[in-house]
Design an enzyme around this catalytic site. Structure first.
Site, PDB file in Angstrom:
ATOM      1  N   TYR A   2     -22.915 -19.298 -11.709  1.00 30.89           N
ATOM      2  CA  TYR A   2     -22.280 -19.983 -13.307  1.00 30.89           C
ATOM      3  C   TYR A   2     -22.163 -18.745 -14.124  1.00 30.89           C
ATOM      4  CZ  TYR A   2     -22.818 -24.693 -11.345  1.00 30.89           C
ATOM      5  OH  TYR A   2     -22.809 -25.909 -10.752  1.00 30.89           O
ATOM      6  N   ILE A  29     -13.589 -24.010  -2.255  1.00 31.76           N
ATOM      7  CA  ILE A  29     -13.431 -25.212  -2.895  1.00 31.76           C
ATOM      8  C   ILE A  29     -14.282 -25.364  -4.098  1.00 31.76           C
ATOM      9  CG2 ILE A  29     -14.254 -27.677  -2.416  1.00 31.76           C
ATOM     10  CD1 ILE A  29     -13.715 -27.181   0.594  1.00 31.76           C
ATOM     11  N   SER A  33     -27.169 -20.808  -7.486  1.00 35.02           N
ATOM     12  CA  SER A  33     -25.981 -21.574  -8.381  1.00 35.02           C
ATOM     13  C   SER A  33     -26.186 -20.870  -9.838  1.00 35.02           C
ATOM     14  CB  SER A  33     -26.571 -22.931  -8.827  1.00 35.02           C
ATOM     15  OG  SER A  33     -26.395 -23.582  -7.420  1.00 35.02           O
TER      16      SER A  33
END
Lengths: 171, 177
Positions: A140, A105, A136
């Site tokens: 990224y 998702i 995170s």
């Protein structure tokens, strides 16, 4: 679970958007900082000149969460401007509920955001990440993001309302 | 010294472009400028502007050594905090070196604050380079605080190939988190 849809947020979604904003803030240990209301979200996102745009991830009813929610992820973004390179897409919030991670998702949301950025001729997508949020940052960096604070020395500053009032009334 | 602070108009784009270049030279990055005067005109002064500008202007008898009366500017736009709502982001703030120390920078920032407050904003955000000590000191004196230092937030960027990658235009394998 492989069925989910990504769609533009609608006024009826503001309750879920606020819920997810608070969940993300809670993860960042900042939940008490959220003073935004559903009314603000409605006025600011769905009027003539929206301050933000939002997309939501929705699952079918049979896959609803433990507390009965079908909106399980969201991204809030807006357009900014760099006088050197022009339009940019700024990603303000990006979150998928814990029980719905690992199904692609998050990746799909980022893909849609990137398509939006490229389609609207933005040269770049910007966002901030807390330096302690290693999962995170890795997510990224794997996708080619650069840490401008580290690499170029940019520091984000803020002035709050009290000081703004003080500054605006000085002659 | 006499100066006025006013909203920028289409005619100011030539001077804004001139000063953007000067600010970039100061940050040692002038070769990175892709935006032209025409881009500024389109992006800032059409029906849905991507930014707003304010200009600091001096009377003719105080003009600069090279004959300019527009001696400072600020570019800003509205953003949104998912915690606090409407916010204003000050993208650029610049005053020509020969006009510094006269309160022009402070006045430009005061104007952005006023406009932000009028639009219902509760915060003003901007970024500063960590080696820019004079700017860091100026901002701290105005009551600003360093979100990067205090909360550990880092500014991230995804551009060029990385952006295209994300958009699925190039193949990459997702080593899922």
């Amino acid at each position: 679970m492989d069925k989910f849809i990504l769609r533009r947020a609608e006024p009826k979604d503001v309750s879920d958007i606020l819920r997810l904003i608070k969940e993300l803030a809670n993860f960042e240990k900042m939940e008490d900082q959220v003073i935004l209301t559903e009314k603000d979200l409605l006025e600011d996102g769905f009027g003539d000149h929206p301050f933000y745009h939002c997309m939501v991830a929705e699952v079918p009813k049979q896959h609803q969460s433990a507390d009965g929610h079908v909106i399980v992820g969201f991204a809030m973004y807006y357009f900014t401007y760099d006088p050197w390179i022009g339009k940019l897409l700024y990603l303000e919030d990006f979150y998928v509920m814990k029980e719905y991670r690992g199904f692609g998702i998050g990746s799909e949301i980022l893909k849609k955001l990137s398509e939006t950025a490229v389609r609207t001729r933005c040269s770049s997508m910007h966002f901030i990440v807390a330096e302690w949020n290693k999962p995170s940052i890795d997510f990224y960096k794997r996708r080619g993001a650069a840490d401008l604070s580290l690499e170029e020395g940019w520091r984000l500053f803020k002035i709050d309302k009290q000081n703004l009032l003080k500054m605006s009334s000085e002659e | 010294m006499d100066f006025t602070i006013r909203a920028a108009s289409l005619d100011d784009c030539k001077d804004i472009s001139r000063m953007i270049l000067k600010l970039a030279e100061h940050d040692n990055v002038s070769d990175q400028i892709k935006i032209t005067q025409r881009d500024l005109e389109q992006d800032g002064f059409s029906k849905n502007p991507f930014f707003h500008g304010i200009i600091a202007e001096v009377p003719e008898h105080f003009k600069s050594r090279d004959g300019h009366t527009k001696v400072g500017y600020s570019l800003y736009f509205y953003t949104y905090s998912s915690w606090k709502g409407r916010a204003v982001y000050m993208e650029d703030l610049y005053v020509m070196p020969e006009f510094r120390g006269k309160g022009i920078g402070k006045a430009l920032m005061a104007k952005v604050s006023q406009l932000g407050l009028a639009a219902g904003c509760t915060q003003l955000n901007f970024t500063v380079l960590d080696w820019n000590k004079s700017s860091l000191d100026f901002y701290r004196k105005q009551g600003c605080w360093d979100v990067t230092s205090d909360l550990g937030y880092h500014c991230m960027r995804c551009e060029g190939d990385a952006l295209e990658h994300l958009g699925g235009h190039l193949h990459f394998t997702d080593q899922s988190q």
